[in-house]
Structure formats: C-alpha cells, structure tokens
Design a protein around this motif. Structure first.
Motif, PDB file in Angstrom:
ATOM      1  N   MET A  56       0.746  -1.027   0.017  1.00  0.00           N
ATOM      2  CA  MET A  56       0.101   0.019  -0.031  1.00  0.00           C
ATOM      3  C   MET A  56       0.996   1.211   0.217  1.00  0.00           C
ATOM      4  SD  MET A  56      -2.861  -1.046   2.726  1.00  0.00           S
ATOM      5  CE  MET A  56      -3.571   0.463   2.854  1.00  0.00           C
ATOM      6  N   ILE A  57       1.762   1.170   0.811  1.00  0.00           N
ATOM      7  CA  ILE A  57       2.797   2.420   0.686  1.00  0.00           C
ATOM      8  C   ILE A  57       3.406   2.682  -0.541  1.00  0.00           C
ATOM      9  CG2 ILE A  57       4.859   3.528   2.047  1.00  0.00           C
ATOM     10  CD1 ILE A  57       3.820   2.071   4.735  1.00  0.00           C
ATOM     11  N   LEU A  58       4.025   1.419  -1.049  1.00  0.00           N
ATOM     12  CA  LEU A  58       4.925   1.530  -2.222  1.00  0.00           C
ATOM     13  C   LEU A  58       3.938   1.882  -3.568  1.00  0.00           C
ATOM     14  CD1 LEU A  58       7.107  -1.425  -1.484  1.00  0.00           C
ATOM     15  CD2 LEU A  58       7.867   0.890  -1.375  1.00  0.00           C
ATOM     16  N   VAL A  59       2.538   1.802  -3.312  1.00  0.00           N
ATOM     17  CA  VAL A  59       1.672   2.354  -4.471  1.00  0.00           C
ATOM     18  C   VAL A  59       1.729   3.659  -4.580  1.00  0.00           C
ATOM     19  CG1 VAL A  59      -0.676   2.757  -5.165  1.00  0.00           C
ATOM     20  CG2 VAL A  59       0.027   0.378  -4.444  1.00  0.00           C
ATOM     21  N   SER A 117       9.690   5.357  -3.380  1.00  0.00           N
ATOM     22  CA  SER A 117      10.807   4.304  -3.892  1.00  0.00           C
ATOM     23  C   SER A 117      11.171   3.240  -3.006  1.00  0.00           C
ATOM     24  CB  SER A 117      12.071   5.281  -4.298  1.00  0.00           C
ATOM     25  OG  SER A 117      12.858   5.378  -3.245  1.00  0.00           O
ATOM     26  N   TYR A 118      11.533   2.146  -3.400  1.00  0.00           N
ATOM     27  CA  TYR A 118      12.061   0.984  -2.588  1.00  0.00           C
ATOM     28  C   TYR A 118      13.151   1.316  -1.838  1.00  0.00           C
ATOM     29  CZ  TYR A 118       8.699  -1.583  -5.459  1.00  0.00           C
ATOM     30  OH  TYR A 118       7.650  -2.167  -6.452  1.00  0.00           O
ATOM     31  N   THR A 119      13.969   2.213  -2.384  1.00  0.00           N
ATOM     32  CA  THR A 119      15.240   2.447  -1.528  1.00  0.00           C
ATOM     33  C   THR A 119      14.834   3.310  -0.257  1.00  0.00           C
ATOM     34  OG1 THR A 119      16.688   2.323  -3.557  1.00  0.00           O
ATOM     35  CG2 THR A 119      17.443   3.610  -1.862  1.00  0.00           C
ATOM     36  N   LEU A 149      12.657  -6.409  -1.947  1.00  0.00           N
ATOM     37  CA  LEU A 149      11.422  -5.764  -1.754  1.00  0.00           C
ATOM     38  C   LEU A 149      10.820  -5.510  -3.170  1.00  0.00           C
ATOM     39  CD1 LEU A 149       9.370  -4.754   0.242  1.00  0.00           C
ATOM     40  CD2 LEU A 149      10.471  -2.576   0.210  1.00  0.00           C
ATOM     41  N   ARG A 150      11.831  -5.172  -4.220  1.00  0.00           N
ATOM     42  CA  ARG A 150      11.123  -4.813  -5.272  1.00  0.00           C
ATOM     43  C   ARG A 150      10.655  -5.975  -6.170  1.00  0.00           C
ATOM     44  NH1 ARG A 150      12.943  -0.422  -8.517  1.00  0.00           N
ATOM     45  NH2 ARG A 150      14.915  -0.336  -6.891  1.00  0.00           N
ATOM     46  N   SER A 151      11.083  -7.187  -5.908  1.00  0.00           N
ATOM     47  CA  SER A 151      10.776  -8.365  -6.588  1.00  0.00           C
ATOM     48  C   SER A 151       9.159  -8.720  -6.031  1.00  0.00           C
ATOM     49  CB  SER A 151      11.579  -9.505  -6.378  1.00  0.00           C
ATOM     50  OG  SER A 151      11.494 -10.065  -4.993  1.00  0.00           O
ATOM     51  N   LYS A 152       8.827  -8.578  -4.781  1.00  0.00           N
ATOM     52  CA  LYS A 152       7.324  -8.748  -4.416  1.00  0.00           C
ATOM     53  C   LYS A 152       7.344  -8.095  -3.117  1.00  0.00           C
ATOM     54  CE  LYS A 152       4.452 -12.824  -3.619  1.00  0.00           C
ATOM     55  NZ  LYS A 152       4.479 -14.185  -3.688  1.00  0.00           N
ATOM     56  N   PRO A 153       6.729  -6.970  -3.407  1.00  0.00           N
ATOM     57  CA  PRO A 153       6.284  -5.760  -2.144  1.00  0.00           C
ATOM     58  C   PRO A 153       5.524  -6.523  -1.161  1.00  0.00           C
ATOM     59  CG  PRO A 153       6.193  -4.808  -4.282  1.00  0.00           C
ATOM     60  CD  PRO A 153       6.386  -5.949  -4.550  1.00  0.00           C
ATOM     61  N   SER A 154       4.584  -7.395  -1.650  1.00  0.00           N
ATOM     62  CA  SER A 154       3.626  -7.864  -0.686  1.00  0.00           C
ATOM     63  C   SER A 154       3.808  -9.632  -0.713  1.00  0.00           C
ATOM     64  CB  SER A 154       2.246  -7.867  -1.000  1.00  0.00           C
ATOM     65  OG  SER A 154       1.454  -8.367  -0.187  1.00  0.00           O
ATOM     66  N   LEU A 155       3.571 -10.098   0.360  1.00  0.00           N
ATOM     67  CA  LEU A 155       3.696 -11.811   0.487  1.00  0.00           C
ATOM     68  C   LEU A 155       2.214 -12.369   0.778  1.00  0.00           C
ATOM     69  CD1 LEU A 155       7.030 -12.113   2.547  1.00  0.00           C
ATOM     70  CD2 LEU A 155       6.786 -12.267   0.332  1.00  0.00           C
ATOM     71  N   ASP A 156       1.227 -11.555   0.405  1.00  0.00           N
ATOM     72  CA  ASP A 156      -0.085 -12.115   0.682  1.00  0.00           C
ATOM     73  C   ASP A 156      -0.580 -13.108  -0.336  1.00  0.00           C
ATOM     74  OD1 ASP A 156      -0.482 -10.483   2.887  1.00  0.00           O
ATOM     75  OD2 ASP A 156      -1.564  -9.052   1.699  1.00  0.00           O
ATOM     76  N   ASN A 157      -1.181 -14.094   0.230  1.00  0.00           N
ATOM     77  CA  ASN A 157      -1.419 -15.123  -0.754  1.00  0.00           C
ATOM     78  C   ASN A 157      -2.533 -14.928  -1.624  1.00  0.00           C
ATOM     79  OD1 ASN A 157       0.611 -17.096   0.190  1.00  0.00           O
ATOM     80  ND2 ASN A 157      -0.835 -17.704   1.927  1.00  0.00           N
TER      81      ASN A 157
END
Length: 260
Positions: free
Chosen positions: A103-106, A110-112, A252-260
């Motif tokens: 949600m924050i990264l939407v 930036s990821y950094t 984090l860039r590869s997958k910001p969320s780990l929700d199924n």
C-alpha cells in the motif's frame, strides 16, 4: 528527501508506540551497569553464596577499568545482539505479510527510500541504546573500579557500534528476504554466530572480517589504538552493509507483498 523523513518519522513513532524506545535502552543500560557492579561486589557475592570453609578469605585482584569495559562489550555481544535481532526481525516482513508495504509503495515512494527509512530507524534506536548503556558502564566503572581514559572509551564505542550496525542491517536484510519474522531472526543470529566462529577459527583468511570488530573494540578500549588493520575492517564492514541494503531493496522490489 521529504518522503524519506516522513517515513523515518513514522518508524520512530511506531517504535515509540511499541515501547521499543523504552525497553531496548533499559536493557542495554542494565547490561552496562551489571558488569562493573558485579565485578566490584564479586568477593561479597561469593562469600554470601555459602559452602565456604570457616575463616576463609576471598581475595580477587581488582581488574583495571579498561578490562571491565571490555567485559561489558562481551555482554553486549550475546544479549545485546539478541535484543537488536528480536527488535527488528519483523521490520519489513511484518509489513509485507500484512500488505502495508504494498500500500505504501503504491504511492510515489521508492523502494530504496522505504528500506532506508527502516534501516535509519534501526540505526537510531541501536545507537541511542548502546551509547546509553556503555556510558552507564563507564560511569559505574569510574566510581567503583577506577578512572578510564576517554580516548579508548570513544574509540571502542565507535568500533562496536559498527558491529551492531552490521548485525542490525543483517536482520533488516533477512526480514526483507524471508516471510517469517522468526526465520529472519534465526537467520541473522545464525549468520552472526557462523561469522564469529569462522573468524576465530581462520584468523588469517578472515583477517578483514566484520567479525573482528568485537575483538578490535575490546582491544581499542584497553590500548587506545586504532591502527590500519582496524580501518580496513571498518571499511569492509561498511561495504558489506551497503551491499545488504541493496539486497533488501531488490528483495522488496521483486515482491512488495507476501499475501497469498
């Protein structure tokens, strides 16, 4: 830059709400005071423990103040490292599991910036807690044992702070790579233990290892020296810290969320 400070302030406020700004420094202060106080009253503690022959006199040579502070660093090398790891094991994985990170990264974040804000908050709490605890240890050592030179104190503080920074960064990176906060803590502690053992078993091959920082901090406390070898270990430690931050950003860039 403004976004970074907003996220950084958010992390500091969250740590305050979780009481980390209270209990983490208190634990470090307790550990810092414990070593000089225990050393000073050790004969009385042994005498009161019982099972001593009647009339026995316990005489233990009083160590130098620098030796007591070096022993304090050993306390931090076990319990202190554990506290830092447990405090930040969910710093990224927790928000990825809940979906907060996504949600924050939407937003235009930036990821950094996201990773650096959490890393900076970790560094701030670690620096305050360790400095407070080590200063308390210096205070009681000066009162109970003997005066300690300020030069050796500050040099050892800076060197050991770099070691805690390394451990904290390793925890943040583990939290970015793994879904489970417990797994992140176990990975960080395991990697730290393996590094320390390898550095001890292979001193020549691991001459510039960050695992040397703990020994160099104790040595600096007792001798006040900061030689070329120390600079090389410090420099390599900062390089590895920078690489771990980059790995955290990529994870984090590869997958910001780990929700199924």
């Amino acid at each position: 830059m403004n976004t970074f400070f907003v996220l950084y302030r958010k992390e500091l406020l969250e740590m305050l709400r979780n009481y980390k700004w209270i209990w983490v420094p208190l634990v470090f202060i307790l550990l810092g005071a414990m070593q000089p106080v225990t050393t000073y009253f050790l004969p009385q503690i042994l005498a009161g423990a019982g099972n001593m022959p009647e009339g026995a006199v316990i005489e233990i040579p009083t160590p130098q103040g620098s030796e007591v502070l070096a022993q304090t660093l050993q306390q931090y090398n076990t319990l202190g490292v554990l506290i830092i790891t447990l405090s930040f094991m969910a710093v990224i994985s927790g928000e990825r599991n809940s979906g907060t990170a996504a949600m924050i990264l939407v937003k235009p974040v930036s990821y950094t910036t996201f990773v650096l804000s959490k890393w900076s908050a970790m560094l701030s709490l670690t620096a305050v807690a360790f400095t407070a605890g080590y200063a308390v240890s210096l205070y009681y050592t000066n009162i109970l044992i003997g005066d300690v030179g300020a030069g050796g104190f500050w040099k050892s503080l800076l060197i050991y702070m770099i070691w805690l920074l390394f451990v904290g960064t390793l925890t943040v990176t583990s939290s970015a790579l793994l879904r489970s906060p417990g797994g992140a803590a176990f990975t960080a502690l395991g990697a730290t233990a393996v590094l320390a053992i390898a550095t001890s078993l292979f001193p020549k091959a691991m001459a510039w290892s960050p695992g040397k920082l703990t020994g160099l901090a104790a040595q600096s406390m007792q001798t006040g020296l900061w030689d070329e070898k120390t600079w090389m270990v410090v420099l390599l430690s900062f390089v590895i810290v920078a690489l771990m931050i980059m790995i955290s950003v990529l994870a984090l860039r590869s997958k910001p969320s780990l929700d199924n």
